[in-house]
Design a protein around this motif. Structure first.
Motif, PDB file in Angstrom:
ATOM      1  N   GLY A 195     -27.337   8.063   0.539  1.00  0.00           N
ATOM      2  CA  GLY A 195     -27.572   7.198  -0.619  1.00  0.00           C
ATOM      3  C   GLY A 195     -26.982   5.810  -0.533  1.00  0.00           C
ATOM      4  N   MET A 196     -26.427   5.407   0.621  1.00  0.00           N
ATOM      5  CA  MET A 196     -25.791   4.097   0.723  1.00  0.00           C
ATOM      6  C   MET A 196     -26.851   3.014   0.940  1.00  0.00           C
ATOM      7  SD  MET A 196     -22.420   3.308   2.943  1.00  0.00           S
ATOM      8  CE  MET A 196     -21.067   2.524   2.086  1.00  0.00           C
ATOM      9  N   MET A 197     -27.597   2.765  -0.123  1.00  0.00           N
ATOM     10  CA  MET A 197     -28.751   1.865  -0.024  1.00  0.00           C
ATOM     11  C   MET A 197     -29.095   1.374  -1.423  1.00  0.00           C
ATOM     12  SD  MET A 197     -32.296   2.559   2.002  1.00  0.00           S
ATOM     13  CE  MET A 197     -32.780   4.106   1.251  1.00  0.00           C
TER      14      MET A 197
ATOM     15  N   MET B  66     -14.179   4.410   5.939  1.00  0.00           N
ATOM     16  CA  MET B  66     -15.076   4.353   7.093  1.00  0.00           C
ATOM     17  C   MET B  66     -15.632   2.940   7.236  1.00  0.00           C
ATOM     18  SD  MET B  66     -15.347   7.325   8.597  1.00  0.00           S
ATOM     19  CE  MET B  66     -16.824   7.048   9.579  1.00  0.00           C
ATOM     20  N   TRP B  67     -16.042   2.588   8.462  1.00  0.00           N
ATOM     21  CA  TRP B  67     -16.730   1.311   8.658  1.00  0.00           C
ATOM     22  C   TRP B  67     -18.219   1.512   8.370  1.00  0.00           C
ATOM     23  CZ3 TRP B  67     -20.429   0.119  12.533  1.00  0.00           C
ATOM     24  CH2 TRP B  67     -20.700   1.154  13.425  1.00  0.00           C
ATOM     25  N   HIS B  68     -18.899   0.416   7.990  1.00  0.00           N
ATOM     26  CA  HIS B  68     -20.331   0.488   7.664  1.00  0.00           C
ATOM     27  C   HIS B  68     -21.050  -0.734   8.220  1.00  0.00           C
ATOM     28  CE1 HIS B  68     -19.368   3.749   4.891  1.00  0.00           C
ATOM     29  NE2 HIS B  68     -18.416   2.985   4.395  1.00  0.00           N
ATOM     30  N   PRO B  69     -22.101  -0.547   9.032  1.00  0.00           N
ATOM     31  CA  PRO B  69     -22.918  -1.683   9.488  1.00  0.00           C
ATOM     32  C   PRO B  69     -23.983  -1.981   8.428  1.00  0.00           C
ATOM     33  CG  PRO B  69     -23.608   0.341  10.595  1.00  0.00           C
ATOM     34  CD  PRO B  69     -22.510   0.727   9.650  1.00  0.00           C
ATOM     35  N   MET B  70     -23.768  -3.043   7.663  1.00  0.00           N
ATOM     36  CA  MET B  70     -24.639  -3.325   6.518  1.00  0.00           C
ATOM     37  C   MET B  70     -25.810  -4.210   6.933  1.00  0.00           C
ATOM     38  SD  MET B  70     -23.275  -1.429   4.291  1.00  0.00           S
ATOM     39  CE  MET B  70     -24.398  -1.918   2.975  1.00  0.00           C
TER      40      MET B  70
ATOM     41  N   HIS C  32     -28.792  -1.846   3.006  1.00  0.00           N
ATOM     42  CA  HIS C  32     -28.245  -0.502   3.221  1.00  0.00           C
ATOM     43  C   HIS C  32     -27.304  -0.452   4.412  1.00  0.00           C
ATOM     44  CE1 HIS C  32     -30.854   0.455   6.746  1.00  0.00           C
ATOM     45  NE2 HIS C  32     -31.711  -0.370   6.166  1.00  0.00           N
ATOM     46  N   CYS C  33     -26.564   0.640   4.472  1.00  0.00           N
ATOM     47  CA  CYS C  33     -25.759   0.934   5.648  1.00  0.00           C
ATOM     48  C   CYS C  33     -26.684   1.462   6.728  1.00  0.00           C
ATOM     49  CB  CYS C  33     -24.696   1.973   5.306  1.00  0.00           C
ATOM     50  SG  CYS C  33     -23.749   2.498   6.752  1.00  0.00           S
ATOM     51  N   HIS C  34     -26.503   0.974   7.985  1.00  0.00           N
ATOM     52  CA  HIS C  34     -27.378   1.422   9.064  1.00  0.00           C
ATOM     53  C   HIS C  34     -26.838   2.656   9.777  1.00  0.00           C
ATOM     54  CE1 HIS C  34     -30.844   0.964  11.628  1.00  0.00           C
ATOM     55  NE2 HIS C  34     -31.211  -0.021  10.840  1.00  0.00           N
ATOM     56  N   ASN C  35     -25.826   3.299   9.229  1.00  0.00           N
ATOM     57  CA  ASN C  35     -25.498   4.659   9.672  1.00  0.00           C
ATOM     58  C   ASN C  35     -26.554   5.574   9.043  1.00  0.00           C
ATOM     59  OD1 ASN C  35     -24.430   7.400   9.380  1.00  0.00           O
ATOM     60  ND2 ASN C  35     -22.552   6.555  10.252  1.00  0.00           N
ATOM     61  N   GLY C  36     -27.344   6.256   9.876  1.00  0.00           N
ATOM     62  CA  GLY C  36     -28.472   7.034   9.362  1.00  0.00           C
ATOM     63  C   GLY C  36     -28.056   8.090   8.359  1.00  0.00           C
ATOM     64  N   TYR C  37     -26.863   8.631   8.522  1.00  0.00           N
ATOM     65  CA  TYR C  37     -26.395   9.699   7.628  1.00  0.00           C
ATOM     66  C   TYR C  37     -25.852   9.130   6.328  1.00  0.00           C
ATOM     67  CZ  TYR C  37     -27.405  12.468  11.647  1.00  0.00           C
ATOM     68  OH  TYR C  37     -28.091  13.060  12.673  1.00  0.00           O
ATOM     69  N   HIS C  38     -25.167   7.992   6.416  1.00  0.00           N
ATOM     70  CA  HIS C  38     -24.707   7.336   5.186  1.00  0.00           C
ATOM     71  C   HIS C  38     -25.900   6.883   4.356  1.00  0.00           C
ATOM     72  CE1 HIS C  38     -20.558   6.104   7.088  1.00  0.00           C
ATOM     73  NE2 HIS C  38     -20.848   7.378   7.246  1.00  0.00           N
ATOM     74  N   MET C  39     -26.904   6.359   5.047  1.00  0.00           N
ATOM     75  CA  MET C  39     -28.106   5.871   4.366  1.00  0.00           C
ATOM     76  C   MET C  39     -28.818   7.023   3.652  1.00  0.00           C
ATOM     77  SD  MET C  39     -31.153   4.000   6.370  1.00  0.00           S
ATOM     78  CE  MET C  39     -32.753   3.699   5.643  1.00  0.00           C
TER      79      MET C  39
HETATM   80 CU   LIG Z   1     -22.091   3.534   6.236  1.00  0.00          CU
END
Ligand SMILES: [Cu+2]
Length: 522
Positions: free
Chosen positions: A513-515, A453-457, A503-510
């Motif tokens: 735990g992507m932080m 997946m892509w991630h806006p960090m 963190h990743c700015h995808n609210g669901y990824h964040m």
């Molecule tokens: Cu992400």
């Protein structure tokens, strides 16, 4: 769920929202109505290790100060919002979406009093502003605000630019809680005649599944409790297939994002709080130069934006100037901002924000004269012209930081759609090992995406110099798209001590735990 969230049960899906399930994604339209809810995962922040209040005070003293104070008040709480004939019972600031504009000059003291009318802890994070750490609006640097309590954020911005604010608590990022924040430079001649602030959003609250239901659905779908996802998805090392495979599954993919557009198909996509049939209209005169400030406030959607009949000259990325560059369209991940200048033609023109990889659009209208805009689903040809991405732009020379580096930081982006276990360096936030830096160091920070997946960090408190794949300087950014299996390197200068969220700015990824944090240790 208690209180207001529990009222999110009336689902009035409209015909125009017939967006399909994205491949391995989730349809935000109540399909999980009968699914058992699993416990929400709420991350526990690691103990602060280097907050250094003396350093924070010294950094604040070094910022410019005009002596002027700008005050504002934000009241987050339940609200009934008219999206344009469709009403959403949701959460918003001051009963409006977007919330009220906050605007000040560089060096002004900004004092924003927040009265928390929500039934849970909240905060206001000043996205992109290199402000003092203890006013960042993200725990642990700033304590959250309890229900019924108030807090006044008091800070200055050292740089002008297009910013925004939103909570940094749980899934509140997928409600209507966001406001634009504009910092002006009074010495900037401002070579434009009109200004248009455009906030983009993906919308489900009060019209489809609640963000909590979506998150639980993604988690349980990931654990194999729901059909429809590609069993090969999310396997580490499968990113080589990531160049878009149209026709696979029910959803579209995005070449620009490397594969899937996102995890969630939303009922609506909004520009400035309105659905396409009820789009807002910005009025100007033919020949005027309009500065458009584009802000992606979405939780799971990148937007490809074009103004029909116009080319856009990009002047700023995430608040910082770039060599002016003409494009037909622009890609914005969640949290990104771009400023553009257009010279208005004569007529009525839709500004269309295509939900990338999701087969839906949001829009607003520019009106400078007679004529009517095409239908609400219209996609201007500019969308498939020259599309500006992070690689297209270069910071203007005066904002380039030093080119030396004495610290290498690594953020490996890990996890899979199958397990929905998004993390950084293999660790979810509640087990994170912070990155560390010392005041004055010049660091490279490398995002290595090992997922499909892509991630806006996004890094708080700093802006970063993107380094392009060929080693040349790109734009200054605080939020950067990292595509599947891609490595992106940025440079930063350690000039703002504290504990900063990365963190990743995808609210669901964040929320999964992507932080992690970047901690100053000296
Ligand atoms: Cu992400």
């Amino acid at each position: 769920m208690q209180g207001f969230h529990g009222q999110d049960s009336v689902m009035t899906r409209q015909p125009l929202t017939a967006a399909p399930l994205t491949r391995r994604g989730f349809l935000a339209a109540g399909v999980l109505g009968g699914a058992a809810l699993v416990a929400c995962s709420r991350s526990t922040p690691p103990a602060p290790t280097g907050s250094a209040p003396d350093g924070i005070a010294a950094a604040e003293a070094a910022r410019p100060h005009t002596g002027k104070t700008v005050t504002a008040r934000l009241s987050p709480g339940p609200a009934d919002i008219d999206l344009g004939g469709t009403h959403a019972r949701t959460l918003a600031y001051n009963n409006t979406v977007p919330g009220p504009l906050i605007r000040a000059n560089v060096g002004d003291t900004i004092a924003v009093t927040v009265d928390n009318g929500l039934d849970h802890d909240s905060s206001v994070h000043w996205h992109g502003i290199a402000l003092r750490n203890d006013m960042d609006g993200a725990a642990p640097a700033t304590p959250n605000i309890a229900p019924g309590a108030g807090f006044t954020y008091t800070f200055t911005s050292p740089y002008p630019g297009t910013y925004w604010a939103h909570p940094h608590t749980g899934l509140d990022t997928d409600y209507g809680l966001y406001v634009p924040v504009i910092i002006d430079d009074p010495t900037d001649p401002g070579r434009y005649d009109a200004e248009w602030i455009v906030m983009l959003d993906d919308w489900t609250s009060g019209v489809g599944s609640s963000p909590e239901e979506i998150f639980n659905g993604l988690r349980s779908m990931g654990m194999g409790n729901m059909g429809g996802h590609d069993p090969m998805s999310g396997m580490p090392g499968m990113g080589g297939m990531g160049s878009g495979t149209p026709g696979v599954g029910a959803g579209a993919t995005s070449d620009l994002l490397g594969d899937d557009g996102g995890d969630v198909s939303y009922p609506y996509y909004l520009v400035n709080g309105r659905i396409p049939p009820a789009a807002t209209t910005f009025t100007a005169k033919p020949g005027q130069r309009i500065r458009i400030r584009l802000i992606n406030a979405g939780a799971d959607t990148a937007f490809r934006v074009a103004l029909a009949g116009h080319r856009m000259t990009v002047t700023h990325t995430d608040g910082f100037p770039v060599v002016p560059t003409e494009v037909d369209a622009l890609l914005l991940g969640m949290g990104e901002r771009y400023d553009v200048i257009v010279t208005a033609d004569d007529g009525a023109f839709p500004l269309v924000a295509s939900a990338e990889g999701k087969n839906a659009v949001a829009r607003a209208l520019l009106s400078t004269g007679t004529g009517s805009a095409p239908d609400a689903g219209f996609r201007p040809p500019e969308l498939t012209g020259r599309v500006g991405t992070v690689d297209t732009f270069t910071a203007t020379p005066q904002v380039l930081p030093p080119t030396t580096s004495d610290l290498a930081l690594q953020a490996r982006l890990t996890g899979s759609m199958m397990d929905y276990d998004w993390a950084i360096n293999g660790r979810p936030y509640d087990q994170a090992v912070p990155l560390t830096i010392e005041q004055g160091q010049h660091a490279t920070l490398t995002f290595a995406n090992s997922t499909t997946m892509w991630h806006p960090m996004h890094l708080h408190g700093h802006t970063c110099q993107v380094i392009k794949a060929d080693g040349t300087p790109g734009p200054r950014k605080d939020t950067v798209i990292v595509k599947p299996m891609q490595t992106v390197t940025v440079r930063l200068v350690a000039d703002n001590p504290g504990i900063w969220m990365l963190h990743c700015h995808n609210g669901y990824h964040m929320d999964a735990g992507m932080m992690t944090t970047l901690n100053y240790t000296g």
